[in-house]
Design an enzyme around this catalytic site. Structure first.
Site, PDB file in Angstrom:
ATOM      1  N   SER A 131       8.284  42.665  11.292  1.00  0.00           N
ATOM      2  CA  SER A 131       9.406  41.865  11.784  1.00  0.00           C
ATOM      3  C   SER A 131      10.690  42.680  11.679  1.00  0.00           C
ATOM      4  CB  SER A 131       9.563  40.598  10.946  1.00  0.00           C
ATOM      5  OG  SER A 131       8.421  39.789  11.075  1.00  0.00           O
ATOM      6  N   ARG A 156      13.135  37.338   1.354  1.00  0.00           N
ATOM      7  CA  ARG A 156      13.397  38.766   1.628  1.00  0.00           C
ATOM      8  C   ARG A 156      14.638  39.284   0.905  1.00  0.00           C
ATOM      9  NH1 ARG A 156       9.274  37.244   3.855  1.00  0.00           N
ATOM     10  NH2 ARG A 156       8.479  38.066   5.821  1.00  0.00           N
ATOM     11  N   GLU A 176      15.753  42.621   9.084  1.00  0.00           N
ATOM     12  CA  GLU A 176      14.873  42.633   7.918  1.00  0.00           C
ATOM     13  C   GLU A 176      14.536  44.085   7.600  1.00  0.00           C
ATOM     14  OE1 GLU A 176      10.368  42.178   7.511  1.00  0.00           O
ATOM     15  OE2 GLU A 176      11.187  40.187   7.102  1.00  0.00           O
TER      16      GLU A 176
END
Ligand code: EPU
Length: 315
Positions: A239, A190, A309
């Site tokens: 998420s 990420r 995130e």
């Protein structure tokens, strides 16, 4: 007194220019909740829908002249925009860079495909299935645009976009477009170093010819797995937190007893604790309060610091 880095007068002048140049392709004081998956977020001063690189040049020139910040959004599947909205210029990829072109295909080897940043991840996956090309199955069920996917280096336990990336064309907000090879950057969990104060125009992915039926079967399997584990019926950003090394954010949040916790219209999902749902009328401030509570409680219980995130924008 204004706390903005630009004057209200320059915003007013820029507004008139944008109106003249873009006509119907620009909106002012537009509530971003109408454009983002989370269905929350205050207004953008200027929300513009460019069609091509020439439009991006024009926008970056005006941004410089009027000292207005630029923010880029895709379909907003990983964005939480605060209730105060976004100052300056917000560039939406919704209507731009939609092309998918097969550049090369060797029957026994690899296939290269150039994909515009405004192409939806599900559309690209559907195209790859039709073409009998394997390599994108990891993205099954992942929403949003390819541009957003590169920015996040989005992925699942099956892989991420950085794994199949070969080249990318980047438009820098300083006004320059350049093509780079994947090796020039770092792509990790990420995170990536390619898209900074800039936006993706297109990318080249490397896929492989495969068996169409087998690809379709694997995609359906992953989509089913996702439906089973994830709450997909309410707006969310997937998420909320990255998995800290060695831990699962969802498991930590569940163990801290936070499943079902509510603030206003926002709720920690009962099904998957790393999802914060907008159950209908959530404000960004509700979601942000839940994020802070979760971070605090997980830190107290397990001495683990959770990192978002989801990308938080605006004021
Ligand atoms: N778990 C719990 N309680 C929960 C949720 C999960 O105990 O409420 C446990 C599960 O039982 C499992 C472990 O945590 O043992 C991991 O959960 P899961 O398999 O659902 O995967 P994840 O690590 O939570 C990651 C990605 C997802 C991606 C899935 C599947 C992150 C932060 N999330 O989730 O990506 O879909 O793997 O590949 O890396 C996203 O990025 O938005 C996203 C949804």
């Amino acid at each position: 007194m204004s706390t903005e880095p630009f004057s209200l007068n320059s915003l007013k002048e820029a507004t008139e220019l944008f109106q003249k140049h873009f006509g119907k392709e620009v909106l002012f004081h537009e509530p971003l909740k109408n454009h983002l998956a989370y269905r929350v977020g205050g207004p953008a001063d200027i929300l513009v829908f460019p069609r091509n690189e020439a439009d991006l040049h024009w926008i970056s020139t005006q941004a410089k002249a009027y000292q207005l910040p630029i923010t880029v959004i895709g379909r907003g599947t990983n964005l939480l925009v605060k209730d105060g909205g976004i100052r300056g210029i917000t560039v939406s990829l919704e209507k731009a860079f939609k092309e998918i072109d097969l550049i090369s295909k060797e029957e026994m080897g690899t296939a290269r495909v150039r994909v515009g940043s405004g192409v939806g991840k599900p559309e690209l996956l559907g195209w790859a299935i039709d073409q009998g090309l394997t390599g994108l199955e990891f993205s099954s069920g992942v929403p949003g645009t390819i541009g957003g996917g590169i920015y996040m280096n989005a992925g699942t336990k099956y892989g991420c976009y950085g794994d199949i990336l070969k080249e990318l064309r980047i438009f820098s907000f300083s006004g320059e477009a350049k093509t780079y090879s994947r090796e020039q950057f770092h792509f990790g969990y990420r995170e990536q170093t390619a898209v900074v104060d800039s936006m993706v125009v297109w990318v080249v992915f490397e896929l492989k010819p495969g068996d169409k039926t087998a690809i379709q079967k694997e995609v359906s399997r992953i989509v089913e797995e996702r439906k089973e584990k994830q709450p997909l019926h309410f707006p969310s950003c997937g998420s909320t937190f990255k998995n800290p090394e060695g831990f699962s954010a969802g498991r930590l949040i569940e163990k801290a007893g936070l499943k079902g916790l509510r603030v206003g219209g926002a709720q920690v999902s009962e099904k998957h604790a790393n999802f914060i749902l907008n159950t209908g009328d959530a404000k960004a401030s509700d979601i942000l309060e839940l994020i802070e509570t979760i971070k605090q409680r997980v830190k107290e219980e397990f001495q683990v610091t959770l990192e978002c995130e989801v990308i938080i924008l605006g004021s």
